[in-house]
Design a protein around this motif. Sequence first.
Motif, PDB file in Angstrom:
ATOM      1  N   ALA A  41       1.275  -0.908  -0.025  1.00  0.00           N
ATOM      2  CA  ALA A  41       0.008   0.411   0.471  1.00  0.00           C
ATOM      3  C   ALA A  41       1.267   0.998  -0.108  1.00  0.00           C
ATOM      4  O   ALA A  41       1.751   0.854   0.432  1.00  0.00           O
ATOM      5  N   GLN A  42      -0.042   2.213  -0.145  1.00  0.00           N
ATOM      6  CA  GLN A  42       1.086   3.349  -0.668  1.00  0.00           C
ATOM      7  C   GLN A  42       0.455   4.633   0.487  1.00  0.00           C
ATOM      8  O   GLN A  42      -0.993   4.486   0.661  1.00  0.00           O
ATOM      9  N   THR A  43       0.895   4.547   1.732  1.00  0.00           N
ATOM     10  CA  THR A  43       0.702   5.886   2.953  1.00  0.00           C
ATOM     11  C   THR A  43       0.678   7.313   3.104  1.00  0.00           C
ATOM     12  O   THR A  43       0.031   7.744   4.081  1.00  0.00           O
ATOM     13  N   GLY A  44       1.922   7.366   2.678  1.00  0.00           N
ATOM     14  CA  GLY A  44       2.318   8.926   1.948  1.00  0.00           C
ATOM     15  C   GLY A  44       2.029   9.377   0.861  1.00  0.00           C
ATOM     16  O   GLY A  44       1.921   9.369  -0.225  1.00  0.00           O
ATOM     17  N   PRO A  45       1.387  10.497   1.048  1.00  0.00           N
ATOM     18  CA  PRO A  45       0.357  10.642  -0.332  1.00  0.00           C
ATOM     19  C   PRO A  45       1.366  12.657  -0.860  1.00  0.00           C
ATOM     20  O   PRO A  45       2.410  12.840   0.114  1.00  0.00           O
ATOM     21  N   VAL A  46       1.397  12.746  -2.088  1.00  0.00           N
ATOM     22  CA  VAL A  46       2.563  12.988  -3.122  1.00  0.00           C
ATOM     23  C   VAL A  46       1.706  14.656  -3.323  1.00  0.00           C
ATOM     24  O   VAL A  46       0.197  14.185  -2.675  1.00  0.00           O
ATOM     25  N   LEU A  47       2.379  15.771  -2.597  1.00  0.00           N
ATOM     26  CA  LEU A  47       1.639  16.678  -2.875  1.00  0.00           C
ATOM     27  C   LEU A  47       1.257  17.497  -4.195  1.00  0.00           C
ATOM     28  O   LEU A  47       2.721  17.699  -4.722  1.00  0.00           O
ATOM     29  N   LEU A  48      -0.038  17.883  -4.529  1.00  0.00           N
ATOM     30  CA  LEU A  48       0.160  18.127  -6.399  1.00  0.00           C
ATOM     31  C   LEU A  48      -0.566  19.747  -6.102  1.00  0.00           C
ATOM     32  O   LEU A  48      -1.151  19.901  -5.161  1.00  0.00           O
ATOM     33  N   ALA A  49       0.170  20.306  -7.269  1.00  0.00           N
ATOM     34  CA  ALA A  49      -0.846  21.616  -7.085  1.00  0.00           C
ATOM     35  C   ALA A  49      -1.361  21.314  -9.441  1.00  0.00           C
ATOM     36  O   ALA A  49      -1.351  20.736  -9.384  1.00  0.00           O
TER      37      ALA A  49
END
Length: 305
Positions: A41-49
């Motif tokens: 799983a991926q638990t850490g989100p990428v911050l997008l603009a």
Amino acid sequence: LVGLALAASVADYDSNRIRKHEYTRPDKEDDRVRQIEALDAQTGPVLLAYPDAPEVDAILAACTRRPPASDVEADGGVHHAIWVVDDPASIDALTRAFDAMPALYIADGHHRSAAASRVAAARPGQASAQRFLAVAFPHRQMRILDYNRLVRDLRGMTPAQFLEKIGNAFAVTKAGAPVRPAMPGEFGLYLAGGWHRLQLREDLAQIVDPVSRLDVSLLADRLLEPVLGIVDPRTDKRIDFVGGGRGLAELERRVDSGEMAVAFSLYPTRMEDLMAVADAGRVMPPKSTWFEPKLADGLVSHVLD
């Protein structure tokens, strides 16, 4: 800040529709890959603009008018509230709106997105692995904090000699209070217990290149390298960096303690500048952006199984 948690396309990342602005380190990518593989799983989100999208903003605003499904306070008193978008019409409208955007921009999370791409390549038949966890915010809501610099010595110069030397490129004015720059091309300088305001000469600030015109580049090219001999800030042990969230008092403390000889406060990089660098396929100089508050890991996860 109100954004949308989503599963972003690895293919769009690989094709640079989700645009990058910094290099990644293989060892940090490896750490993220191991975490994803261990958790499946991926638990850490990428911050997008995302660029201006009034339709998206309106849908998200409507969602937040009802009570959140979850509301927690993280470290530092940061509130994270989550609303679930579960009606098909809103989901379809959001999907169409994001599909129509020419690009999305990674603000923070380059190693997470690169690791997700590696996992996707290793799992070609697994549809869930072809997406990665992200949270997208409108770029006009996002604020980059200043990322300030300190240097351990004056390269053999006295404070007076140093001030005279930098006068070739900057107008130097003594200040009676800490200097938080109010515009691009302006810098604060803390030296020998006192603050100075630096203003880059106008003829030196007229630069079109999206990387060279950044304040972090102007300081490096006009002062740190030619005057203090800082050629590569990634590897030079004489320079250190302090995120703007720690305040100008931290710069004073480290200089007054004798650990550092001089500190520089910078005007924050603007989101428009970050996007221009990414659109040009370029990378930002090291330590150009500082985002706060940080997104909490684990509030939302993207399960790959």
